[in-house]
Scaffold this motif. Structure first.
Motif, PDB file in Angstrom:
ATOM      1  N   TRP A 124      20.735 -27.815 -41.175  1.00 29.89           N
ATOM      2  CA  TRP A 124      19.974 -28.748 -42.005  1.00 29.89           C
ATOM      3  C   TRP A 124      19.306 -29.825 -41.153  1.00 29.89           C
ATOM      4  O   TRP A 124      18.241 -30.332 -41.503  1.00 29.89           O
ATOM      5  N   GLU A 125      19.891 -30.132 -40.010  1.00 32.12           N
ATOM      6  CA  GLU A 125      19.230 -31.097 -39.121  1.00 32.12           C
ATOM      7  C   GLU A 125      17.965 -30.488 -38.509  1.00 32.12           C
ATOM      8  O   GLU A 125      16.979 -31.192 -38.265  1.00 32.12           O
ATOM      9  N   MET A 126      17.996 -29.181 -38.282  1.00 28.16           N
ATOM     10  CA  MET A 126      16.791 -28.517 -37.762  1.00 28.16           C
ATOM     11  C   MET A 126      15.675 -28.560 -38.808  1.00 28.16           C
ATOM     12  O   MET A 126      14.505 -28.759 -38.486  1.00 28.16           O
ATOM     13  N   LEU A 127      16.070 -28.414 -40.064  1.00 23.65           N
ATOM     14  CA  LEU A 127      15.090 -28.501 -41.152  1.00 23.65           C
ATOM     15  C   LEU A 127      14.469 -29.902 -41.217  1.00 23.65           C
ATOM     16  O   LEU A 127      13.250 -30.065 -41.383  1.00 23.65           O
ATOM     17  N   LEU A 128      15.329 -30.914 -41.025  1.00 19.95           N
ATOM     18  CA  LEU A 128      14.815 -32.295 -41.033  1.00 19.95           C
ATOM     19  C   LEU A 128      13.815 -32.512 -39.905  1.00 19.95           C
ATOM     20  O   LEU A 128      12.807 -33.211 -40.070  1.00 19.95           O
ATOM     21  N   SER A 129      14.100 -31.910 -38.739  1.00 23.23           N
ATOM     22  CA  SER A 129      13.170 -32.058 -37.615  1.00 23.23           C
ATOM     23  C   SER A 129      11.819 -31.452 -37.986  1.00 23.23           C
ATOM     24  O   SER A 129      10.756 -31.983 -37.618  1.00 23.23           O
ATOM     25  N   GLY A 130      11.847 -30.362 -38.747  1.00 22.14           N
ATOM     26  CA  GLY A 130      10.588 -29.767 -39.234  1.00 22.14           C
ATOM     27  C   GLY A 130       9.825 -30.719 -40.135  1.00 22.14           C
ATOM     28  O   GLY A 130       8.594 -30.820 -40.076  1.00 22.14           O
ATOM     29  N   GLY A 131      10.561 -31.452 -40.979  1.00 20.57           N
ATOM     30  CA  GLY A 131       9.907 -32.445 -41.840  1.00 20.57           C
ATOM     31  C   GLY A 131       9.261 -33.541 -41.014  1.00 20.57           C
ATOM     32  O   GLY A 131       8.146 -33.993 -41.313  1.00 20.57           O
ATOM     33  N   ALA A 132       9.948 -33.940 -39.951  1.00 20.58           N
ATOM     34  CA  ALA A 132       9.371 -34.958 -39.061  1.00 20.58           C
ATOM     35  C   ALA A 132       8.095 -34.420 -38.409  1.00 20.58           C
ATOM     36  O   ALA A 132       7.106 -35.144 -38.269  1.00 20.58           O
ATOM     37  N   ALA A 133       8.115 -33.142 -38.035  1.00 21.89           N
ATOM     38  CA  ALA A 133       6.919 -32.546 -37.418  1.00 21.89           C
ATOM     39  C   ALA A 133       5.755 -32.533 -38.405  1.00 21.89           C
ATOM     40  O   ALA A 133       4.610 -32.838 -38.042  1.00 21.89           O
ATOM     41  N   ALA A 134       6.046 -32.201 -39.651  1.00 20.83           N
ATOM     42  CA  ALA A 134       4.968 -32.176 -40.659  1.00 20.83           C
ATOM     43  C   ALA A 134       4.400 -33.581 -40.875  1.00 20.83           C
ATOM     44  O   ALA A 134       3.179 -33.765 -40.964  1.00 20.83           O
ATOM     45  N   MET A 135       5.297 -34.577 -40.934  1.00 25.36           N
ATOM     46  CA  MET A 135       4.816 -35.951 -41.148  1.00 25.36           C
ATOM     47  C   MET A 135       3.999 -36.427 -39.957  1.00 25.36           C
ATOM     48  O   MET A 135       2.955 -37.079 -40.118  1.00 25.36           O
ATOM     49  N   ASN A 136       4.457 -36.091 -38.738  1.00 20.97           N
ATOM     50  CA  ASN A 136       3.678 -36.471 -37.557  1.00 20.97           C
ATOM     51  C   ASN A 136       2.304 -35.804 -37.575  1.00 20.97           C
ATOM     52  O   ASN A 136       1.298 -36.407 -37.170  1.00 20.97           O
TER      53      ASN A 136
END
Ligand SMILES: Cc1cc2nc3c(=O)[nH]c(=O)nc-3n(C[C@H](O)[C@H](O)[C@H](O)COP(=O)(O)O)c2cc1C
Length: 194
Positions: free
Chosen positions: A111-123
């Motif tokens: 789930w932390e890897m998924l959160l990192s994906g969300g950060a990538a999308a926001m960036n």
């Protein structure tokens, strides 16, 4: 302190997809946006994301595949529904798929890897805005449909973080209501008790 960055962050908002138009970002601009998208916290440095570019004629090919898939799921589509699916990826000049690729890791939960994906999308959204483009992060039904994901180029173990629609935008969209921060923020006052 950089007041211009603070002002930029405080004013950011999504652009309605229907208002995104040509010209799309150049290849050099896209490359920079993607470098910014990949510059996100990533526990364990597993790079649990990748990016897919949808532009040009493939946006229409995808529309035809999505319309056929929607018909399989829903039965006959009336003209309006069919047009909606045909145009899904063709509304903006560029769509970038942010794909979550979770990996086995001895310490980092998926789930932390998924959160990192969300950060990538926001960036990515912020990078598009910083280059002067409008952007809008959506998922939609085809992200929750296994066959939809396959049609969009994802492997069975991959999930959609978002399809970030990007294009030129005249601005002027009314802002939406923003959260009441007082209701969201508190000083710590001890362990939770039910
Ligand atoms: C993970 C995620 C998925 C979203 N999917 C959709 C969607 O499928 N359709 C939609 O209309 N908006 C979707 N949104 C919301 C849009 O991004 C919306 O336009 C945005 O929240 C507007 O707020 P903003 O101006 O603060 O960016 C999604 C947002 C997130 C974070």
């Amino acid at each position: 302190m950089s007041q211009s960055v603070i002002d930029f962050m405080l004013a950011r908002r999504s652009a309605p997809i229907a208002e995104l138009k040509e010209p799309a970002p150049s290849d050099a601009e896209i490359a920079t946006m993607l470098r910014i998208a990949a510059r996100v916290p990533d526990h364990g440095m597993v790079q649990p994301w990748r990016f897919i570019l949808y532009r040009g004629e493939v946006r229409h090919e995808i529309g035809r595949m999505l319309a056929a898939r929607a018909q399989e799921r829903e039965g006959h589509l009336d003209e309006k529904r069919q047009q909606q699916e045909l145009m899904r990826f063709a509304r903006a000049p560029l769509v970038i798929g942010v794909v979550s690729v979770v990996k086995d890791h001895p310490k980092v939960p998926q789930w932390e890897m998924l959160l990192s994906g969300g950060a990538a999308a926001m960036n990515l959204v912020l990078a598009a805005n910083a280059h002067g483009y409008g952007a809008n992060w959506i998922t939609n039904w085809y992200s929750e449909d296994e066959e939809g994901r396959r049609l969009l180029g994802l492997a069975p173990n991959e999930r959609v973080v978002g399809f970030v629609h990007i294009g030129s935008h005249d601005g002027g969209t009314a802002d939406r209501p923003r959260p009441d921060m007082e209701a969201l923020v508190s000083e710590y006052s001890g362990p939770w008790e039910a």
